[in-house]
Scaffold this active site. Structure first.
Site, PDB file in Angstrom:
ATOM      1  N   TYR A  74     -40.436  38.589 -85.315  1.00 32.18           N
ATOM      2  CA  TYR A  74     -40.547  39.973 -85.777  1.00 32.18           C
ATOM      3  C   TYR A  74     -39.734  40.255 -87.044  1.00 32.18           C
ATOM      4  O   TYR A  74     -39.673  41.408 -87.492  1.00 32.18           O
ATOM      5  CB  TYR A  74     -40.088  40.926 -84.651  1.00 32.18           C
TER       6      TYR A  74
ATOM      7  N   ASP B 236     -31.863  33.040 -74.918  1.00 31.04           N
ATOM      8  CA  ASP B 236     -32.985  33.916 -74.589  1.00 31.04           C
ATOM      9  C   ASP B 236     -32.768  35.203 -75.370  1.00 31.04           C
ATOM     10  O   ASP B 236     -31.677  35.776 -75.344  1.00 31.04           O
ATOM     11  CB  ASP B 236     -33.093  34.195 -73.090  1.00 31.04           C
ATOM     12  N   SER B 237     -33.801  35.633 -76.066  1.00 30.75           N
ATOM     13  CA  SER B 237     -33.606  36.755 -76.975  1.00 30.75           C
ATOM     14  C   SER B 237     -34.834  37.631 -76.982  1.00 30.75           C
ATOM     15  O   SER B 237     -35.886  37.262 -76.458  1.00 30.75           O
ATOM     16  CB  SER B 237     -33.266  36.235 -78.375  1.00 30.75           C
TER      17      SER B 237
ATOM     18  N   LYS C 137     -35.564  29.446 -84.215  1.00 28.74           N
ATOM     19  CA  LYS C 137     -34.257  29.528 -83.541  1.00 28.74           C
ATOM     20  C   LYS C 137     -33.445  28.269 -83.784  1.00 28.74           C
ATOM     21  O   LYS C 137     -32.252  28.332 -84.059  1.00 28.74           O
ATOM     22  CB  LYS C 137     -34.482  29.573 -82.020  1.00 28.74           C
TER      23      LYS C 137
ATOM     24  N   HIS D 180     -28.140  38.938 -84.232  1.00 30.87           N
ATOM     25  CA  HIS D 180     -27.808  38.918 -82.808  1.00 30.87           C
ATOM     26  C   HIS D 180     -27.404  37.509 -82.375  1.00 30.87           C
ATOM     27  O   HIS D 180     -26.423  37.306 -81.667  1.00 30.87           O
ATOM     28  CB  HIS D 180     -29.024  39.406 -82.017  1.00 30.87           C
ATOM     29  N   ARG D 181     -28.168  36.511 -82.838  1.00 32.33           N
ATOM     30  CA  ARG D 181     -27.914  35.111 -82.443  1.00 32.33           C
ATOM     31  C   ARG D 181     -26.585  34.636 -83.027  1.00 32.33           C
ATOM     32  O   ARG D 181     -25.796  33.971 -82.349  1.00 32.33           O
ATOM     33  CB  ARG D 181     -29.090  34.268 -82.961  1.00 32.33           C
TER      34      ARG D 181
ATOM     35  N   ASN E 128     -37.582  25.395 -77.817  1.00 30.20           N
ATOM     36  CA  ASN E 128     -38.796  24.860 -78.437  1.00 30.20           C
ATOM     37  C   ASN E 128     -39.213  25.704 -79.635  1.00 30.20           C
ATOM     38  O   ASN E 128     -40.281  25.494 -80.191  1.00 30.20           O
ATOM     39  CB  ASN E 128     -39.946  24.842 -77.418  1.00 30.20           C
ATOM     40  N   ASN E 129     -38.384  26.686 -79.975  1.00 31.72           N
ATOM     41  CA  ASN E 129     -38.719  27.595 -81.075  1.00 31.72           C
ATOM     42  C   ASN E 129     -38.035  27.093 -82.348  1.00 31.72           C
ATOM     43  O   ASN E 129     -36.814  27.104 -82.461  1.00 31.72           O
ATOM     44  CB  ASN E 129     -38.240  29.007 -80.698  1.00 31.72           C
TER      45      ASN E 129
END
Ligand code: ITT
Length: 202
Positions: free
Chosen positions: A154, A70-71, A13, A180-181, A9-10
């Site tokens: 962030y 998930d991060s 992302k 990271h993603r 839902n972000n």
């Protein structure tokens, strides 16, 4: 075309994941495309547990192969916090901006550099198959003032010493080369390719 639901839902992302997986020859579906409004309780003890919960909930709701992320941000001077709780850090209800302010408040008396890393866990859920996971990490440091307008969360405080820029000063393409993603999804690509070769039309 074979469908893959991206269970997030972000918005920030989703933009990144859609760009990173756009060339796989899959139809990438978002929860909004299906009118799905599921808010999964992220009460796991690990990123993998939370990613698995999200992937499973969206798979059950849609019947589609599903990928979840998930991060979090791990700051060494804070013992790895906010970590798993990155999306609800500090006084609640919080916003991305209030969480960044709270992070700087928590760090103000700590000696610099404020070394940190972003971590992403990807879970891939396909009906009748064991869940599969990949992980990616990006090292950097937190700086005391926001820089840049890109990205989300962030990113304006997350500085990459090798580039002399924050994550928010990178274009989407640049962030998607080193985040990271991006690293977790690079490993997820062959898993998805193999799954969809076996899976047939869905
Ligand atoms: P979904 O669960 O719906 O995917 P979420 O925002 O709740 O969205 P997480 O539970 O994984 O996702 O929380 C991750 C938080 O970590 C996110 O809200 C940001 O605050 C932070 N974060 C993760 N990746 C980030 C990135 O690339 N840039 C900046 N902040 C990031």
């Amino acid at each position: 075309m074979k469908k893959l639901l991206i269970a997030s839902n972000n918005r920030g992302k989703l933009v990144e994941i859609l760009a990173l997986l756009g060339d796989l020859g899959l139809e990438l579906i978002t929860p909004a495309d299906l009118g799905l409004t599921i808010d999964v309780l992220e009460d796991g003890q690990t990123y993998a547990e939370n990613a698995a919960k999200k992937a499973q909930a969206f798979l059950e709701a849609s019947g589609l192969p599903t990928l979840a992320d998930d991060s979090g941000l791990e700051v060494d001077a804070l013992g790895g916090r906010p970590g798993l709780h990155s999306n609800r850090f500090g006084p609640q209800p919080s916003t991305e901006a209030s969480r960044r302010r709270y992070l700087l408040e928590m760090l103000q008396d700590k000696p610099r550099p404020w070394t940190a890393r972003f971590r992403a866990l990807i879970a891939i859920a396909v009906p009748g198959r064991p869940m599969q996971f990949t992980e990616g990490v990006c090292e950097g440091e937190i700086i005391p003032e926001e820089r840049g307008q890109g990205g989300f969360g962030y990113d304006p405080l997350f500085y990459l010493p090798a580039l002399g820029k924050t994550m928010a000063e990178l274009s989407l393409e640049e962030k998607n080369r080193l985040s990271h993603r991006a690293r977790a999804l690079m490993q997820a690509r062959p898993i998805l390719q193999a799954l969809f070769e076996d899976w047939g039309e869905s």
